[in-house]
Motif scaffolding. Structure first.
Motif, mmCIF file in Angstrom:
data_model
loop_
_atom_site.group_PDB
_atom_site.id
_atom_site.type_symbol
_atom_site.label_atom_id
_atom_site.label_comp_id
_atom_site.label_asym_id
_atom_site.label_seq_id
_atom_site.Cartn_x
_atom_site.Cartn_y
_atom_site.Cartn_z
ATOM 1 N N GLN A 21 0.800 -1.218 0.000
ATOM 2 C CA GLN A 21 0.000 0.000 0.000
ATOM 3 C C GLN A 21 0.838 1.276 0.000
ATOM 4 N N GLU A 22 2.085 1.192 0.440
ATOM 5 C CA GLU A 22 2.936 2.380 0.440
ATOM 6 C C GLU A 22 3.519 2.683 -0.938
ATOM 7 N N CYS A 23 3.340 1.779 -1.884
ATOM 8 C CA CYS A 23 4.034 1.880 -3.165
ATOM 9 C C CYS A 23 3.070 1.775 -4.336
ATOM 10 N N ASP A 24 3.625 1.805 -5.540
ATOM 11 C CA ASP A 24 2.850 1.625 -6.764
ATOM 12 C C ASP A 24 3.479 0.512 -7.588
ATOM 13 N N CYS A 25 2.625 -0.367 -8.134
ATOM 14 C CA CYS A 25 3.062 -1.428 -9.038
ATOM 15 C C CYS A 25 2.207 -1.316 -10.296
#
Length: 342
Positions: free
Chosen positions: A40-44
């Motif tokens: 949730q802290e990042c983007d994929c």
């Protein structure tokens, strides 16, 4: 999107002009919405599902990396530690790990994290607080960057099985000649080594003969050993500017090797122009104490096929002027389009 290899010239330009972020990087926000399995802290991005972007988010920890991630971007955060288990899902698949611009120390890197990454190809660990290199077990590692840390030692043997390692950049650290003795004997394909901005008193030894680029600017080097370059038969670019080179530290003909294209000896204490090979194209000698122009440094013989291929020569900030050049200089330096005296 997939990382591309670039030719040597592009690598040299990249190293000089884009020292910190020359990896293939495109912000995750430009690659579409994030997939459902991402931390949730990042983007994929769904159209680049093998990458996870966690950069520039004020993170203080490395988030757990989900299965399938090959490229992990964590630069420009506030990360101080790497906790155990965060890479458990990608120990044999993660290929790129970017940790630049954080606050990581050796003591805060848990065992079972980086030392379990068996497929890593690129490790970018610049601008942190490391005092000793952290090296993954991966034999596929081909690029290692640990610039702007506090490295004071590089133990021999750390790279003993890194036969595919091609690029090493450890500039801006606190390394001495003794602390890197034997450090680079392992890699069999090393092309580029940058040890600038350290505390070296001599050029690094034990380097494989595959090396093409060696940068050692801003150290305390006062000489070059006789035969040093003969052990590096394909070296093209050598930079030893901003050191303590003196004439007595340069054996006769030490730079007279056919492979060199660029030689930078600027900002030293040389009083004469060292002998170079006729094949050299770029010679930088500005800001020394040179007081004479010896044409024999460039040409031993002058004839239809015997002349210097030198194109660029800098002699500004020395004790000579254009009038110091012998009258027959044009026959020797017939390809020099740029000779600077001031």
């Amino acid at each position: 999107m997939f990382p591309l290899r670039v030719p040597l010239l592009a690598v040299m330009v990249s190293m000089a002009l884009c020292q910190y972020y020359d990896y293939d990087y495109q912000p995750g926000s430009m690659l579409g919405p994030s997939g459902p399995n991402c931390n949730q802290e990042c983007d994929c991005p769904v159209n680049f599902p093998s990458a996870m972007y966690c950069d520039s988010r004020k993170l203080r920890f490395v988030p757990i990396v989900p299965t399938g991630i090959k490229y992990l971007y964590l630069q420009n955060n506030l990360i101080e530690e790497i906790k155990a288990g965060v890479f458990d899902n990608v120990t044999d698949t993660l290929r790129w790990l970017v940790l630049d611009q954080n606050q990581i120390t050796n003591a805060k890197v848990a065992k079972g994290t980086i030392d379990k990454l068996t497929s890593l190809e690129k490790l970018f660990f610049s601008n942190n607080n490391l005092t000793e290199p952290i090296i993954p077990p991966s034999k596929a590692l081909d690029e290692l960057k640990m610039m702007n840390n506090k490295l004071s030692k590089f133990p021999s043997g750390l790279l003993s099985d890194k036969e595919n390692l091609t690029y090493i950049n450890i500039q801006h650290n606190e390394l001495t000649s003794e602390s890197i003795s034997g450090a680079f004997k392992g890699p069999k394909k090393l092309v580029s080594l940058d040890v600038s901005h350290n505390k070296l008193k001599k050029l690094p030894v034990g380097i494989p003969g595959t090396l093409e680029i060696l940068y050692a600017d801003y150290n305390e080097i006062d000489g070059v050993g006789a035969g040093y370059l003969s052990k590096l038969p394909v070296l093209q670019s050598l930079r030893i500017s901003h050191n303590k080179l003196v004439d007595g530290g340069l054996p006769a003909g030490v730079f007279n090797v056919t492979s060199l294209v660029e030689l930078d000896l600027s900002f030293n204490k040389l009083q004469s122009i060292p002998e170079i090979n006729e094949q050299l194209e770029n010679l930088y000698l500005q800001a020394n104490e040179i007081n004479k122009f010896d044409l024999g440094s460039f040409c031993k013989f002058i004839g239809p096929i015997n002349f210097s291929r030198l194109k660029h020569l800098r002699l500004d900030a020395n004790n000579i002027t254009h009038n110091s050049m012998p009258h027959d200089s044009s026959n020797c330096l017939r390809q020099a389009s740029n000779i600077m005296f001031e």
